[in-house]
Write a protein that holds these residues in place. Structure first.
Motif, mmCIF file in Angstrom:
data_model
loop_
_atom_site.group_PDB
_atom_site.id
_atom_site.type_symbol
_atom_site.label_atom_id
_atom_site.label_comp_id
_atom_site.label_asym_id
_atom_site.label_seq_id
_atom_site.Cartn_x
_atom_site.Cartn_y
_atom_site.Cartn_z
ATOM 1 N N VAL A 76 69.021 38.707 151.821
ATOM 2 C CA VAL A 76 70.229 39.224 151.168
ATOM 3 C C VAL A 76 70.634 38.236 150.062
ATOM 4 O O VAL A 76 71.278 37.234 150.343
ATOM 5 N N PRO A 77 70.248 38.510 148.805
ATOM 6 C CA PRO A 77 70.554 37.590 147.722
ATOM 7 C C PRO A 77 71.971 37.755 147.156
ATOM 8 O O PRO A 77 72.446 36.911 146.416
ATOM 9 N N HIS A 78 72.595 38.858 147.524
ATOM 10 C CA HIS A 78 73.913 39.216 146.991
ATOM 11 C C HIS A 78 74.529 40.172 148.003
ATOM 12 O O HIS A 78 73.802 40.886 148.697
ATOM 13 N N ARG A 79 75.829 40.233 148.059
ATOM 14 C CA ARG A 79 76.476 41.050 149.099
ATOM 15 C C ARG A 79 76.142 42.535 149.016
ATOM 16 O O ARG A 79 76.362 43.272 149.967
ATOM 17 N N SER A 93 73.715 35.560 144.317
ATOM 18 C CA SER A 93 74.977 34.856 144.498
ATOM 19 C C SER A 93 74.758 33.355 144.303
ATOM 20 O O SER A 93 73.762 32.796 144.769
ATOM 21 N N ARG A 94 75.674 32.720 143.613
ATOM 22 C CA ARG A 94 75.590 31.280 143.358
ATOM 23 C C ARG A 94 75.462 30.488 144.658
ATOM 24 O O ARG A 94 74.699 29.527 144.739
ATOM 25 N N ASN A 95 76.221 30.879 145.669
ATOM 26 C CA ASN A 95 76.191 30.166 146.950
ATOM 27 C C ASN A 95 74.900 30.388 147.724
ATOM 28 O O ASN A 95 74.518 29.565 148.542
ATOM 29 N N ILE A 96 74.255 31.512 147.490
ATOM 30 C CA ILE A 96 73.042 31.873 148.218
ATOM 31 C C ILE A 96 71.789 31.298 147.567
ATOM 32 O O ILE A 96 70.766 31.115 148.226
ATOM 33 N N TYR A 97 71.848 31.004 146.272
ATOM 34 C CA TYR A 97 70.647 30.592 145.531
ATOM 35 C C TYR A 97 69.845 29.469 146.201
ATOM 36 O O TYR A 97 68.626 29.606 146.342
ATOM 37 N N PRO A 98 70.454 28.358 146.644
ATOM 38 C CA PRO A 98 69.643 27.296 147.260
ATOM 39 C C PRO A 98 68.846 27.781 148.482
ATOM 40 O O PRO A 98 67.670 27.451 148.637
ATOM 41 N N LYS A 99 69.479 28.579 149.328
ATOM 42 C CA LYS A 99 68.785 29.106 150.517
ATOM 43 C C LYS A 99 67.695 30.089 150.098
ATOM 44 O O LYS A 99 66.600 30.083 150.664
ATOM 45 N N LEU A 100 67.978 30.937 149.122
ATOM 46 C CA LEU A 100 66.984 31.890 148.644
ATOM 47 C C LEU A 100 65.785 31.161 148.059
ATOM 48 O O LEU A 100 64.635 31.506 148.348
ATOM 49 N N TYR A 145 62.151 31.576 149.593
ATOM 50 C CA TYR A 145 61.102 32.160 148.755
ATOM 51 C C TYR A 145 59.918 31.198 148.604
ATOM 52 O O TYR A 145 58.763 31.619 148.685
ATOM 53 N N LEU A 146 60.191 29.911 148.412
ATOM 54 C CA LEU A 146 59.105 28.937 148.304
ATOM 55 C C LEU A 146 58.312 28.850 149.600
ATOM 56 O O LEU A 146 57.083 28.814 149.583
ATOM 57 N N ASP A 147 59.007 28.834 150.738
ATOM 58 C CA ASP A 147 58.318 28.840 152.043
ATOM 59 C C ASP A 147 57.491 30.103 152.207
ATOM 60 O O ASP A 147 56.380 30.064 152.717
ATOM 61 N N TYR A 148 58.043 31.219 151.778
ATOM 62 C CA TYR A 148 57.364 32.499 151.921
ATOM 63 C C TYR A 148 56.091 32.548 151.060
ATOM 64 O O TYR A 148 55.066 33.063 151.480
#
Length: 97
Positions: free
Chosen positions: A50-53, A81-88, A92-95
């Motif tokens: 979920v990259p954005h609500r 979402s700005r707050n989600i970007y680091p987790k995404l 994504y890199l792990d994936y």
């Protein structure tokens, strides 16, 4: 009712109180289910994020990532979402590895 394979789902978008599932062949399916309930069903599959609500995205169909949006293989751009970007980014890199 229609049976949809998990690998066919590219995105699910919440728009005007309905959810639109876009499939890999370009067709769209509307569902009255909430985005939260759909993600609960899909969360056991690590390809969904979920990259954005308002969106659920299948990581298989991402071809690029910036700090503000996802670039999909079909040419669409999905906001991040700005707050989600680091987790995404980490997911994504792990994936990809």
């Amino acid at each position: 009712m229609r049976k949809v394979q998990i690998r066919e789902i590219v995105t699910i978008e919440s728009f005007n109180h309905s959810r639109i599932c876009t499939l890999v062949n370009g067709t769209s399916i509307e569902t009255p289910a909430t985005l939260t309930s759909l993600y609960e069903q899909l969360s056991r599959y690590p390809v969904f994020f979920v990259p954005h609500r308002a969106y659920i995205v299948n990581l298989d169909y991402i071809c690029g990532l910036t700090s503000t949006e996802l670039l999909l293989t079909d040419g669409r751009r999905i906001p991040v979402s700005r707050n989600i970007y680091p987790k995404l980014k980490a997911t994504y890199l792990d994936y990809c590895l």
